[in-house]
Design an enzyme around this catalytic site. Structure first.
Site, PDB file in Angstrom:
ATOM      1  N   LYS A 123      -6.123  28.902 -73.592  1.00  0.00           N
ATOM      2  CA  LYS A 123      -7.111  29.754 -72.909  1.00  0.00           C
ATOM      3  C   LYS A 123      -8.516  29.175 -73.031  1.00  0.00           C
ATOM      4  CE  LYS A 123      -6.599  33.643 -75.187  1.00  0.00           C
ATOM      5  NZ  LYS A 123      -5.685  33.224 -76.249  1.00  0.00           N
TER       6      LYS A 123
ATOM      7  N   ARG B  13      -7.552  42.339 -74.437  1.00  0.00           N
ATOM      8  CA  ARG B  13      -6.321  42.031 -75.170  1.00  0.00           C
ATOM      9  C   ARG B  13      -5.449  43.264 -75.337  1.00  0.00           C
ATOM     10  NH1 ARG B  13      -8.522  37.308 -78.079  1.00  0.00           N
ATOM     11  NH2 ARG B  13      -6.928  36.190 -79.205  1.00  0.00           N
TER      12      ARG B  13
ATOM     13  N   ARG C 121      -4.162  22.225 -84.720  1.00  0.00           N
ATOM     14  CA  ARG C 121      -5.490  22.425 -84.115  1.00  0.00           C
ATOM     15  C   ARG C 121      -6.619  22.224 -85.134  1.00  0.00           C
ATOM     16  NH1 ARG C 121      -6.719  27.651 -80.440  1.00  0.00           N
ATOM     17  NH2 ARG C 121      -6.676  28.832 -82.382  1.00  0.00           N
TER      18      ARG C 121
ATOM     19  N   ARG D 163      -9.509  26.007 -88.327  1.00  0.00           N
ATOM     20  CA  ARG D 163     -10.017  27.377 -88.280  1.00  0.00           C
ATOM     21  C   ARG D 163      -9.336  28.181 -89.370  1.00  0.00           C
ATOM     22  NH1 ARG D 163      -9.883  29.715 -82.178  1.00  0.00           N
ATOM     23  NH2 ARG D 163      -9.036  31.526 -83.242  1.00  0.00           N
TER      24      ARG D 163
ATOM     25  N   ARG E 100      -1.050  36.555 -85.943  1.00  0.00           N
ATOM     26  CA  ARG E 100      -1.731  36.575 -84.639  1.00  0.00           C
ATOM     27  C   ARG E 100      -0.704  36.534 -83.507  1.00  0.00           C
ATOM     28  NH1 ARG E 100      -5.181  31.665 -84.843  1.00  0.00           N
ATOM     29  NH2 ARG E 100      -6.100  32.353 -82.883  1.00  0.00           N
TER      30      ARG E 100
HETATM   31  P1  AMP Z   1      -9.414  33.853 -80.198  1.00  0.00           P
HETATM   32  O1  AMP Z   1     -10.517  32.872 -80.470  1.00  0.00           O
HETATM   33  O2  AMP Z   1      -9.402  34.365 -78.787  1.00  0.00           O
HETATM   34  O3  AMP Z   1      -8.072  33.340 -80.653  1.00  0.00           O
HETATM   35  O4  AMP Z   1      -9.730  35.156 -81.098  1.00  0.00           O
HETATM   36  C1  AMP Z   1      -9.835  35.049 -82.506  1.00  0.00           C
HETATM   37  C2  AMP Z   1      -9.730  36.416 -83.125  1.00  0.00           C
HETATM   38  O5  AMP Z   1     -10.800  37.258 -82.655  1.00  0.00           O
HETATM   39  C3  AMP Z   1      -8.468  37.182 -82.793  1.00  0.00           C
HETATM   40  O6  AMP Z   1      -7.379  36.835 -83.643  1.00  0.00           O
HETATM   41  C4  AMP Z   1      -8.914  38.624 -83.015  1.00  0.00           C
HETATM   42  O7  AMP Z   1      -8.997  38.916 -84.398  1.00  0.00           O
HETATM   43  C5  AMP Z   1     -10.350  38.604 -82.503  1.00  0.00           C
HETATM   44  N1  AMP Z   1     -10.446  38.959 -81.076  1.00  0.00           N
HETATM   45  C6  AMP Z   1     -10.854  38.161 -80.059  1.00  0.00           C
HETATM   46  N2  AMP Z   1     -10.844  38.804 -78.892  1.00  0.00           N
HETATM   47  C7  AMP Z   1     -10.403  40.060 -79.167  1.00  0.00           C
HETATM   48  C8  AMP Z   1     -10.151  41.221 -78.382  1.00  0.00           C
HETATM   49  N3  AMP Z   1     -10.358  41.219 -77.042  1.00  0.00           N
HETATM   50  N4  AMP Z   1      -9.708  42.336 -79.009  1.00  0.00           N
HETATM   51  C9  AMP Z   1      -9.501  42.376 -80.352  1.00  0.00           C
HETATM   52  N5  AMP Z   1      -9.712  41.309 -81.153  1.00  0.00           N
HETATM   53  C10 AMP Z   1     -10.155  40.158 -80.574  1.00  0.00           C
END
Ligand code: AMP
Length: 239
Positions: free
Chosen positions: A26, A101, A140, A166, A177
């Site tokens: 993404k 999400r 990653r 990360r 996740r």
């Molecule tokens: P990402 O970088 O998109 O993988 O997001 C990293 C983390 O941020 C996720 O594992 C969630 O803990 C949090 N997060 C990001 N976007 C959302 C969302 N729309 N709703 C809830 N938690 C989010």
């Protein structure tokens, strides 16, 4: 004519969402599409990670939540996103990476778009097998200086800085996740199916995926406005 030339006269006001598991690409594809279309890209993960770096009690609490792989509450995410999604930014067009999400977040977004007289979002779902997701996530790395993401490697090609993992890519956190994604993805797909929703094979080469995404936008009229039913079913308010 380059692909970016072909897209410079694209109609504004298109809201594009990326759905996909952690590691589905993404981040890579949303930033590529955003520069090709000339729309800004908003990553909720990036926004939350930057909030979590603050040395405040709220930053500390958020850090703990992100580091264990749980989703942040709908109320908090919507309130963070709301600061950026103004009438002007939405009318100009935007790519959203990692938002919504949950169905509650999706309904909240529909309600916001309807308030601003904007059409339904275009939803791009990157589909990748579990085996491939695990392979990508454990390899990653990212550059703490410029933020570039890599599939393995030691040094950033942009600035030579060391690459790091990360915190939420540790194996036990990755499993949580992915489980969160599995729990939320079926209701999200149900919510968006029958609308402007597209499944894309996320296992192809990134250039091939980027081309598939652009094909979706070639000569595509703006989708219809948010359906009344979706708006009426929204009882969600930001906490
Ligand atoms: P990402 O970088 O998109 O993988 O997001 C990293 C983390 O941020 C996720 O594992 C969630 O803990 C949090 N997060 C990001 N976007 C959302 C969302 N729309 N709703 C809830 N938690 C989010």
């Amino acid at each position: 004519m380059s692909s970016s030339d072909r897209h410079t006269d694209r109609p504004r006001g298109r809201v594009i969402l990326f759905l996909g598991a952690p590691g589905s690409g993404k981040g890579t594809q949303s930033s590529r599409l955003s520069s090709t279309l000339g729309f800004p890209c908003l990553s909720t993960g990036e926004m939350l990670r930057s909030e979590a770096r603050r040395n405040t009690p709220a930053g500390f609490r958020l850090r703990r939540l992100l580091n264990c792989g749980a989703l942040v509450s709908d109320a908090m995410v919507c309130s963070v996103v709301r600061t950026t999604l103004t009438r002007d930014t939405l009318h100009a067009g935007i790519v959203l990476d990692g938002f919504p999400r949950t169905v509650q977040q999706a309904a909240w977004l529909d309600s916001l778009l309807a308030d601003f007289g904007l059409p339904v979002p275009t939803v791009l779902h990157l589909c990748v097998s579990r085996t491939e997701l695990l392979r990508r996530l454990t390899a990653r790395r990212y550059c703490a200086v410029c933020g570039a993401t890599y599939n393995g490697g030691l040094r950033c090609v942009n600035d030579g800085s060391a690459l790091i993992e990360r915190d939420d890519d540790a194996e036990n956190v990755v499993l949580r996740r992915l489980a969160e994604f599995d729990r939320m993805s079926a209701p999200m797909i149900d919510y968006y199916s029958g609308r402007d929703y597209h499944q894309i094979d996320g296992e192809k080469h990134p250039d091939a995926i980027a081309n598939n995404l652009l094909e979706i936008f070639e000569a595509k009229p703006l989708p219809r406005q948010v359906p009344d039913a979706a708006v009426l079913s929204t009882s969600y308010t930001i906490g």
